[in-house]
Design an enzyme around this catalytic site. Structure first.
Site, short mmCIF file in Angstrom:
data_model
loop_
_atom_site.label_atom_id
_atom_site.label_comp_id
_atom_site.label_asym_id
_atom_site.label_seq_id
_atom_site.Cartn_x
_atom_site.Cartn_y
_atom_site.Cartn_z
CE LYS A 48 15.24 54.30 31.69
NZ LYS A 48 15.86 54.26 33.05
CD GLU B 216 12.36 69.82 27.56
OE1 GLU B 216 13.36 70.55 27.33
OE2 GLU B 216 11.20 70.23 27.50
CB CYS C 272 19.75 70.33 31.71
SG CYS C 272 18.15 70.81 32.37
CD GLU D 133 24.87 68.97 29.81
OE1 GLU D 133 24.79 67.84 29.30
OE2 GLU D 133 23.88 69.59 30.24
P1 NAD Z 1 21.31 59.93 30.06
O1 NAD Z 1 20.95 60.43 28.72
O2 NAD Z 1 22.47 59.04 30.21
O3 NAD Z 1 20.07 59.15 30.73
C1 NAD Z 1 18.80 59.71 30.83
C2 NAD Z 1 17.76 58.59 30.93
O4 NAD Z 1 17.74 57.88 29.70
C3 NAD Z 1 18.04 57.57 32.02
O5 NAD Z 1 16.82 57.18 32.61
C4 NAD Z 1 18.65 56.41 31.24
O6 NAD Z 1 18.47 55.17 31.86
C5 NAD Z 1 17.86 56.49 29.94
N1 NAD Z 1 18.50 55.87 28.79
C6 NAD Z 1 19.82 55.60 28.58
N2 NAD Z 1 20.00 55.03 27.37
C7 NAD Z 1 18.79 54.95 26.78
C8 NAD Z 1 18.32 54.47 25.51
N3 NAD Z 1 19.14 53.96 24.60
N4 NAD Z 1 17.00 54.54 25.25
C9 NAD Z 1 16.15 55.09 26.14
N5 NAD Z 1 16.53 55.55 27.36
C10 NAD Z 1 17.84 55.49 27.68
O7 NAD Z 1 21.46 61.24 30.93
P2 NAD Z 1 22.04 61.37 32.40
O8 NAD Z 1 23.52 61.43 32.31
O9 NAD Z 1 21.42 60.40 33.30
O10 NAD Z 1 21.47 62.82 32.76
C11 NAD Z 1 22.18 63.97 32.52
C12 NAD Z 1 21.80 64.62 31.20
O11 NAD Z 1 20.43 64.98 31.19
C13 NAD Z 1 22.56 65.88 30.96
O12 NAD Z 1 23.03 65.93 29.64
C14 NAD Z 1 21.54 66.97 31.19
O13 NAD Z 1 21.80 68.17 30.53
C15 NAD Z 1 20.29 66.32 30.74
N6 NAD Z 1 19.12 66.96 31.34
C16 NAD Z 1 18.30 67.73 30.57
C17 NAD Z 1 17.22 68.38 31.13
C18 NAD Z 1 16.30 69.24 30.29
O14 NAD Z 1 15.19 69.51 30.71
N7 NAD Z 1 16.72 69.69 29.12
C19 NAD Z 1 16.95 68.23 32.48
C20 NAD Z 1 17.79 67.45 33.25
C21 NAD Z 1 18.88 66.80 32.66
#
Ligand code: NAD
Length: 493
Positions: free
Chosen positions: A174, A249, A283, A383
């Site tokens: 996704k 992650e 992140c 964060e």
């Molecule tokens: P988010 O959690 O809002 O969304 C991430 C993904 O999850 C998107 O594709 C979103 O559509 C999907 N999603 C949202 N609700 C969902 C649900 N209920 N079930 C399944 N999927 C769902 O995160 P964001 O704001 O888009 O991204 C930023 C975050 O990601 C930050 O907190 C960052 O630290 C983290 N991040 C972590 C890493 C790592 O490797 N640890 C890498 C990059 C980003």
């Protein structure tokens, strides 16, 4: 205008509804994208399950799987310019940086996974006892769901998908609706490289609806998620309904410690790099900066001076260092954090002046350096995911380690020093999945990446990357039949 379709069972699939893909640098709509719903989730999972059962991919010899994966890396490399520009336009990564983050790293890591596939041991014999021989077999899990955010879309798609595919699984990825293009390019090049239809599928859709349906789907056996800690909790809860394997992650709040003997030129530039890559939308950024009191003043002066030399502007311009944030929601969130830092009494030691000629529709937030920060302030504990750092002075190494470890996050940490004995001791004591010494953001295929505490668990990359997408099966063969005969007291005739 460019239109992106979903990619299911090797074919482009369209839907009635679409998203606009908006460039954060100027607010223009640069493409439309098919918006998936639960029907598309079902179609993609069915295609993946059918491919797992009968495409022959899981029976394909490892060296042939590796060759397919390598060909995909070659194809991405050949399209480097196009991909870095797409990444830059879609999420505002400065294009110079996108060449590394959106092409260089993904290509290197795909090639690492291909090498790992060649060395992957599927069946390992072991002696159990006397005439009983064991085989430890690593089997693919089945249908794997990958869910990725928008900040490093191709890199994170590669981390989730290529090891899973190498292990013989089928993947439903996704993509984030804001940044769909590069996952679709990966699908295209994998197909051209010889991956059977259905083994890699790309869908989009609203996170809660489509992501929720995908993670709960009975035919999905593993969920590999990258995103915020809050969403990660929901994903884990949904996956728990059917006791699925999960990799998480999640977010971070990296502690960056500068020792008094550090090479200051290196530490100043490195600390800027640590919190400002992709305007802080990484992140594993270093956003809690601890500087020894004896060098604190000089360090902050130099940090401010170097920060003021960075170029903020159009992300597609090769001279740009800092681009816009992803969208209005992200910009307002980060502005809220900057306001809270001010209200809580932190000092704004630096806030960049935004150039007058910036596009007014862009999602600009000026890089901001806070001093006089205390550990309890929101800007120090949460964060931010933007170009903001909290600088704190410390006196004692044990106290700073304890302070660094108070965070509920544990993704990254870093140390700047010329004393490698001290550096290694700190690397040992800091609670983080990765500790960089005199460096930051160095992500290598050879090194596992992932978090501890609420930054998640499971590892991407490193020597176990493929194993993370397998189940171990124990097979025991008793050549003599002695144990079974003895079980009911039978005697050998
Ligand atoms: P988010 O959690 O809002 O969304 C991430 C993904 O999850 C998107 O594709 C979103 O559509 C999907 N999603 C949202 N609700 C969902 C649900 N209920 N079930 C399944 N999927 C769902 O995160 P964001 O704001 O888009 O991204 C930023 C975050 O990601 C930050 O907190 C960052 O630290 C983290 N991040 C972590 C890493 C790592 O490797 N640890 C890498 C990059 C980003």
């Amino acid at each position: 205008m460019t239109h992106y379709s979903l990619f299911i069972d090797g074919k482009s699939v369209d839907t009635d509804e679409t998203y606009d893909v908006v460039s954060p640098g100027d607010g223009t709509v640069i493409a439309t994208l098919a918006k998936g719903g639960t029907a598309e989730v079902d179609a993609a999972v069915e295609a993946a399950a059918a491919a797992f059962a009968s495409s022959g991919w899981r029976e394909t010899p490892m060296h042939e799987r590796a060759a397919v994966i390598d060909r995909a890396a070659d194809a991405i490399e050949a399209r480097a310019e196009e991909i870095s520009l797409l990444a830059s336009r879609e999420n505002g990564t400065p294009v110079r940086l996108a060449q590394g983050l959106s092409v260089g790293f993904p290509v290197m890591h795909i090639r690492y996974f291909a090498d790992l596939a060649r060395r992957h041991v599927t069946d390992q014999p072991t002696m159990v006892s006397g005439s009983v021989v064991g085989i430890i077999r690593r089997e693919p899990i089945g249908v794997v769901a990958g869910i990725v955010p928008w900040n490093f879309p191709l890199l994170l798609t590669v981390w989730k998908s290529i090891p899973a595919i190498a292990a013989g699984n089928s993947v439903v990825l996704k993509a984030d609706e804001k940044t769909p293009s590069t996952a679709l390019i990966l699908a295209e090049v994998l197909k051209a490289a010889g991956l059977p239809d259905g083994v890699f599928n790309v869908i989009t859709g609203d996170g809660a609806e489509v992501g929720g349906h995908l993670t709960k789907h009975p035919k999905v056996r593993k969920v590999s998620f990258t995103g915020s800690t809050a969403t990660g909790r929901t994903v884990m809860a949904n996956a728990a309904e059917r006791v699925k394997k999960v990799t998480m992650e999640l977010g971070g709040k990296g502690a960056n410690i500068v020792l008094p003997d550090a090479d200051l030129d290196l530490a100043v530039d490195g600390s800027l790099w640590a919190f400002l890559v992709h305007a802080g939308q990484a992140c594993e950024s270093g956003t809690r900066l601890f500087v020894h009191r004896t060098i604190y003043r000089e360090f902050v002066d130099r940090l401010v001076q170097r920060a003021s030399q960075l170029t903020i502007g159009d992300p597609t311009d090769m001279s740009t260092d800092i681009g816009p944030l992803m969208n209005r929601a992200q910009r307002e969130r980060v502005e809220g954090f900057i306001d809270s830092g001010k209200k809580d009494g932190a000092t704004v030691a630096f806030q960049a002046e935004l150039p007058a000629d910036l596009n007014r529709e862009g999602m600009w937030v000026p890089p901001t350096i806070f001093t006089d920060v205390t550990p309890d302030m929101k800007i120090t504990t949460e964060e931010i995911f933007g170009p903001v750092v909290s600088v704190m002075a410390y006196d004692d190494i044990d106290a700073v380690v304890a302070e660094a470890n108070t965070s509920e996050y544990g993704l990254s940490a870093g140390v700047w020093t010329t004393d490698y004995t001290v550096a290694m001791d700190l690397a040992h004591r800091l609670e983080a999945g990765t500790v960089w010494i005199n460096d930051w953001h160095a992500l290598s295929g050879q090194l596992p990446f992932g978090g501890v505490k609420q930054s998640g668990f499971g590892r991407e990359m490193g020597p176990n990357a493929i194993n993370e997408y397998t189940n171990e099966k124990s097979i025991a063969i008793d050549y003599s039949g002695r144990d079974a005969r003895a079980a009911w007291g039978l005697t050998i005739p």
